[in-house]
Design an enzyme around this catalytic site. Structure first.
Site, mmCIF file in Angstrom:
data_model
loop_
_atom_site.group_PDB
_atom_site.id
_atom_site.type_symbol
_atom_site.label_atom_id
_atom_site.label_comp_id
_atom_site.label_asym_id
_atom_site.label_seq_id
_atom_site.Cartn_x
_atom_site.Cartn_y
_atom_site.Cartn_z
ATOM 1 N N GLY A 128 -51.301 46.779 47.655
ATOM 2 C CA GLY A 128 -50.830 47.862 46.711
ATOM 3 C C GLY A 128 -49.532 47.475 46.310
ATOM 4 O O GLY A 128 -49.108 46.144 46.223
ATOM 5 N N GLU A 174 -60.123 42.492 52.262
ATOM 6 C CA GLU A 174 -60.723 43.540 52.078
ATOM 7 C C GLU A 174 -61.367 43.407 50.533
ATOM 8 O O GLU A 174 -62.329 44.699 50.370
ATOM 9 C CB GLU A 174 -59.862 44.900 52.213
ATOM 10 C CG GLU A 174 -58.860 44.958 50.828
ATOM 11 C CD GLU A 174 -57.754 44.213 51.115
ATOM 12 O OE1 GLU A 174 -57.603 43.270 51.786
ATOM 13 O OE2 GLU A 174 -56.689 44.203 50.111
ATOM 14 N N CYS A 223 -51.256 41.446 51.674
ATOM 15 C CA CYS A 223 -50.389 41.327 50.507
ATOM 16 C C CYS A 223 -49.352 42.336 50.746
ATOM 17 O O CYS A 223 -48.189 41.905 51.147
ATOM 18 C CB CYS A 223 -51.299 41.736 49.234
ATOM 19 S SG CYS A 223 -50.644 41.205 47.743
ATOM 20 N N ILE A 267 -53.556 38.173 44.594
ATOM 21 C CA ILE A 267 -53.257 38.977 43.405
ATOM 22 C C ILE A 267 -51.777 39.316 43.326
ATOM 23 O O ILE A 267 -51.167 40.164 44.362
ATOM 24 C CB ILE A 267 -53.866 40.474 43.500
ATOM 25 C CG1 ILE A 267 -55.394 40.143 43.319
ATOM 26 C CG2 ILE A 267 -53.426 41.392 42.163
ATOM 27 C CD1 ILE A 267 -56.484 41.043 43.460
ATOM 28 N N HIS A 313 -56.351 39.124 50.165
ATOM 29 C CA HIS A 313 -56.940 40.446 50.365
ATOM 30 C C HIS A 313 -58.312 40.259 50.629
ATOM 31 O O HIS A 313 -59.385 40.242 50.123
ATOM 32 C CB HIS A 313 -57.148 41.110 48.790
ATOM 33 C CG HIS A 313 -55.857 41.662 48.249
ATOM 34 N ND1 HIS A 313 -55.009 42.725 48.684
ATOM 35 C CD2 HIS A 313 -55.146 40.995 47.388
ATOM 36 C CE1 HIS A 313 -53.863 42.670 48.091
ATOM 37 N NE2 HIS A 313 -53.965 41.719 47.248
#
Lengths: 309, 222
Positions: free
Chosen positions: B49, B182, B81, B139, B180
């Site tokens: 996030g 996930e 992250c 990211i 990530h």
């Protein structure tokens, strides 16, 4: 496309590598979920937004309320202004390109913005075609008023969708209409059989493979935010309860009496959208909201939501 | 054995994807937004996030103190992250007032790989995760710039401009990845963390916590 879809984590491991993949573009939007993205026109406003807890800022020259008031052609912002905002904050910076204006998008990508909003708030540059977003490394968010429009944008490469609402009005009624339409469209597909999905794709004017994907998963293949007219913490929480995964606030913050406090309040109401006690607490003493416009009195030519095809 | 209960910090970020991956990894997964909910979990995931947003919300809702106490008190935690940033003791390239939960004796550089146009996916070999390299999605990701003496490096980037950068670490009960897991549908990293939580639960039950660090699970020191 399905294989690179981050929203269905039960799928097998993908094999894509490198930059600008579907997964990297859509995954960026996944990181923004539950957050508020705020329109800012100066580096100072960007810092206020970051300090309030915004997950990203949208750099633009005039907020939609001013575009409405001043009229004229609304275009991509000055690169100097966008760079000053990129330099001012550590959170992601988005910027708007006109619908169909692929060169504005090329410029924004070269400037290093983190997301491009191909936005109906700016004056459209093409009355038939949207930007082919798969051509870009930078991801795009696009507006939609219903499911068919959302799926057409996703087919062009949009990695995130926002309901359009009616920007610059401070009136949430159109955002409500579009969120409900998107939700209704998704729910309807879930009840159709294989044969009916072909007809649905035709009626939605959307690619059949995306229609099938939505029918199977019960959600859009990309993150869905809401936008256009959100002015209060309760507006934001209502959109979240209607199924939005996050909120864009345009004029609602910096056209209000106390932007820093209102920005923080909308952030908190978005996280605790399902807890009325929190929404009540953060709604106290916010000062004047933006004045607002009754959408039903807007002439057709001044409605931004009808832009986009 | 009953499934361990693992909470996902649900202030902002890709909470849903972590819940799915944890369930696939064998845990009962719940969301955590309030101090009372934190008290009911055997382990915690801090999701991807925006770390500045998460830290501010945690602070405003009185969760930062309880999170720090829980992690210091031995609650196992995994961060991806932004979650890695939240678990780091020291952060570079962050706003001056950015707070973290801390616990991991590392220096993490925010947005280290560049802006979103530099975000990428690749394969990363992660120690403790069997079955070959994991597909890693970076990211606007951080990397680990320095590690303290108690920190084990689990994975590094191979090739490209960031060759050799540390992107997965473990220190006792804390695990963090720059990427990530996930987002890929491969739940092996989550399964490793669920296994860690299980081992700690078994250990704490059998020895009331006194046996920390002296295990029969091979190299795993809890």
């Amino acid at each position: 496309m399905t294989q690179n879809d981050p929203s269905t984590p039960d799928l097998p491991t993908g094999t894509g590598t490198g930059t600008g993949t579907d997964r990297v573009k859509r995954g960026m939007a996944e990181q923004l979920k539950g957050g508020v993205i705020m329109d800012v026109v100066t580096a100072e406003q960007a810092r206020i937004a970051e300090d309030a807890g915004a997950v990203a800022v949208m750099a633009l020259e005039r907020v939609p309320a001013d575009i409405r008031a001043q009229g004229g052609i609304a275009r991509m912002s000055d690169p100097d202004m966008i760079e000053s905002i990129i330099d001012a904050v550590s959170i992601p910076v988005m910027a708007k390109a006109r619908i169909g204006h692929f060169v504005e998008a090329q410029v924004l990508q070269a400037l290093g913005v983190d997301y491009i909003d191909e936005s109906e708030v700016l004056t459209p540059a093409d009355e038939a075609h949207h930007i082919v977003k798969t051509d870009f490394t930078v991801p795009f968010v696009c507006g939609a008023t219903d499911l068919g429009e959302a799926l057409r944008r996703i087919a062009e490469g949009a990695a995130m969708i926002r309901s359009k609402g009616e920007a610059g009005t401070g009136n949430v009624v159109e955002a409500t209409r579009h969120m409900r339409a998107l939700r209704r469209g998704i729910l309807t597909l879930g009840n159709l059989d294989e044969t009916e999905l072909f007809v649905a794709a035709k009626e939605l004017r959307a690619p059949h493979d995306l229609v099938v994907e939505v029918a199977l998963t019960g959600k859009l293949p990309v993150v869905l935010f809401t936008a256009g007219g959100i002015a209060t913490p309760a507006d934001a929480a209502m959109m979240m309860q209607l199924g939005a995964e996050g909120v864009f606030v345009g004029s609602g913050i910096f056209k209000s009496g106390d932007p820093a406090q209102r920005a923080a309040a909308i952030v908190q109401a978005t996280t605790f959208f399902d807890d009325p006690a929190v929404v009540a607490k953060v709604s106290r003493g916010l000062g004047e909201p933006m004045v607002g416009i009754n959408v039903s009195t807007l002439p057709e030519s001044e409605r931004y939501a009808t832009r986009g095809w | 054995m009953t499934a361990p209960v693992i909470g996902v910090l649900a202030l902002q970020g890709d909470v849903r994807e972590h819940l799915v991956a944890l369930r696939a990894g064998g845990a009962e997964a719940v969301t955590v937004r309030r101090p009372a909910e934190l008290a009911d979990v055997d382990g915690l995931v801090v999701p991807g996030g925006e770390s500045t947003t998460m830290a501010k919300l945690a602070d405003r809702f009185g969760l930062l103190g309880p999170l720090r106490d829980a992690v210091r008190g031995g609650l196992p935690a995994f961060g991806s992250c932004a979650g890695m940033i939240m678990l780091a003791d020291r952060v570079l390239d962050a706003p001056a007032d950015q707070q973290t939960v801390g616990g991991l004796d590392v220096v993490v550089r925010r947005n280290a790989f560049g802006r979103q146009v530099d975000s990428f996916e690749t394969e990363v070999e992660v120690e403790g995760v069997p079955g070959g390299p994991v597909h890693a999605v970076f990211i606007r990701a951080p990397w680990v710039e320095e590690v303290g003496p108690g920190v084990e490096v689990l994975g590094r980037v191979v090739g490209g401009p960031a060759d050799g950068k540390i992107v997965a670490v473990r220190q006792g009960r804390l695990v963090a990845t720059s990427f990530h897991p996930e987002l890929t549908g491969d739940s092996r990293v989550h399964a490793m963390f669920v296994g860690l939580v299980r081992a700690i639960l078994a250990r704490d039950l059998s020895s009331d916590g006194a046996g920390v660090g002296a295990g029969s699970e091979g190299r795993v020191s809890l």
